[in-house]
Design an enzyme around this catalytic site. Structure first.
Site, PDB file in Angstrom:
ATOM      1  N   ILE A 200       0.864  -1.168   0.000  1.00  0.00           N
ATOM      2  CA  ILE A 200       0.000   0.000   0.000  1.00  0.00           C
ATOM      3  C   ILE A 200       0.908   1.227   0.000  1.00  0.00           C
ATOM      4  O   ILE A 200       2.058   1.167   0.429  1.00  0.00           O
ATOM      5  CB  ILE A 200      -0.991   0.030   1.193  1.00  0.00           C
ATOM      6  N   ASP A 201       0.393   2.334  -0.503  1.00  0.00           N
ATOM      7  CA  ASP A 201       1.207   3.530  -0.669  1.00  0.00           C
ATOM      8  C   ASP A 201       1.750   4.040   0.657  1.00  0.00           C
ATOM      9  O   ASP A 201       1.164   3.817   1.723  1.00  0.00           O
ATOM     10  CB  ASP A 201       0.378   4.650  -1.314  1.00  0.00           C
ATOM     11  N   ARG A 202       2.837   4.778   0.556  1.00  0.00           N
ATOM     12  CA  ARG A 202       3.447   5.373   1.749  1.00  0.00           C
ATOM     13  C   ARG A 202       2.443   6.183   2.558  1.00  0.00           C
ATOM     14  O   ARG A 202       2.365   6.070   3.778  1.00  0.00           O
ATOM     15  CB  ARG A 202       4.620   6.270   1.320  1.00  0.00           C
TER      16      ARG A 202
END
Length: 305
Positions: free
Chosen positions: A138-140
């Site tokens: 999942i994105d930062r």
């Protein structure tokens, strides 16, 4: 040296090989793809291709990827919010700002470093040296549930569930504007943006991507949604919501460029995860609450009704 065998589609006819490779192989920039072509590491029918070669859509292309530079992954004592753990898997509620695995610009201080400290040597190697245990990302600046595998058997079985959609992921987000329907589906292929390598976009040459959404609450100029991923492309929910004219609140890449006060990154949270346990086959269903800053945004929007 890793070799990939790729088959362009007819939709790619006439495209330069370097541009197509950069979109198709996630780890390659266009300059890196050009270097591989210049070094003769991209071939078709045994013959090296030039970077300006135009695809016909009928080739079988082999790409030889050099081994990555060695990286010393060090265990780091980074706190983990563990939602579930046993001898095969660990599920963590990742906070915003934490990168999942080492990458250029983020050599350490990642979720992988934290998992190495917590799990020791018991992480799968299927994902490669830089991503031990990591089944999906999942994105930062997205918070929420992420699963990691503690052995190769668990990793392969979970990866198979990603492919056949047995592993289900649900998100909550706040988007700008009001959607007319109470639920819907975005079915639009996603690939690299044609001019901005750091972004993804809906492009005809992209990979299939499907996002199902449902309205949870409506506000004057925003909508609270639940989204379920049928596929798992990079930035999928962010790209799809922007594509239909409702970018995620706080997403300065795909939406308004001005940051939202009190909100780090986009208002997007991986709230639910369901999978079949890789060893027992039993269904495991997990959830985690919205982070405080997400809840504060909802309270602010409610007050403006």
């Amino acid at each position: 040296m890793e070799t990939l065998t790729l088959q362009p589609s007819e939709a790619q006819t006439g495209r330069r090989t370097d541009a197509w490779l950069a979109e198709t192989v996630e780890s390659l920039t266009r300059s890196a793809a050009a270097r591989l072509l210049d070094e003769g590491l991209v071939t078709s029918a045994g013959k090296p291709l030039s970077k300006s070669y135009k695809l016909t859509g009928n080739e079988t292309i082999e790409v030889s990827l050099p081994d990555p530079d060695p990286v010393d992954l060090a265990p780091q004592d980074i706190p983990l919010d563990i939602i579930y753990e046993d001898g095969d898997v660990i599920v963590v509620n990742k906070p915003k700002g934490l990168v999942v695995h080492p990458a250029p610009g983020h050599p350490d201080g990642t979720l992988v470093n934290a998992l190495l400290f917590h799990c020791g040597d018991s992480l799968s190697g299927v994902g490669g040296a830089l991503r031990p245990g990591i089944v999906h990302r999942i994105d930062r600046d997205t918070s929420g549930l992420i699963i990691a595998a503690k052995n190769d058997l668990a990793h392969r079985r979970l990866a198979a569930q990603l492919q056949d959609h047995t592993l289900a992921r649900t998100y909550q987000c706040v988007v700008t504007g009001n959607l007319r329907q109470d639920s819907g589906t975005v079915d639009a292929p996603i690939g690299r943006h044609p001019t901005d390598r750091k972004r993804m976009a809906v492009v005809s040459s992209g990979r299939p991507a499907v996002t199902h959404w449902q309205v949870l609450a409506r506000f004057s100029a925003f909508t609270h949604l639940r989204c379920r991923l049928e596929t798992g492309r990079t930035h999928q929910i962010r790209v799809h919501m922007a594509h239909i004219g409702h970018p995620i609140l706080g997403d300065t890449v795909y939406g308004a460029k001005k940051a939202v006060p009190g909100l780090q990154g986009q208002c997007l949270h991986a709230a639910g995860l369901r999978f079949l346990h890789p060893r027992t086959g039993k269904t495991v269903e997990l959830s985690c609450p919205l982070p405080p800053e997400f809840q504060k945004q909802l309270q602010k929007l409610s007050a403006l009704r």
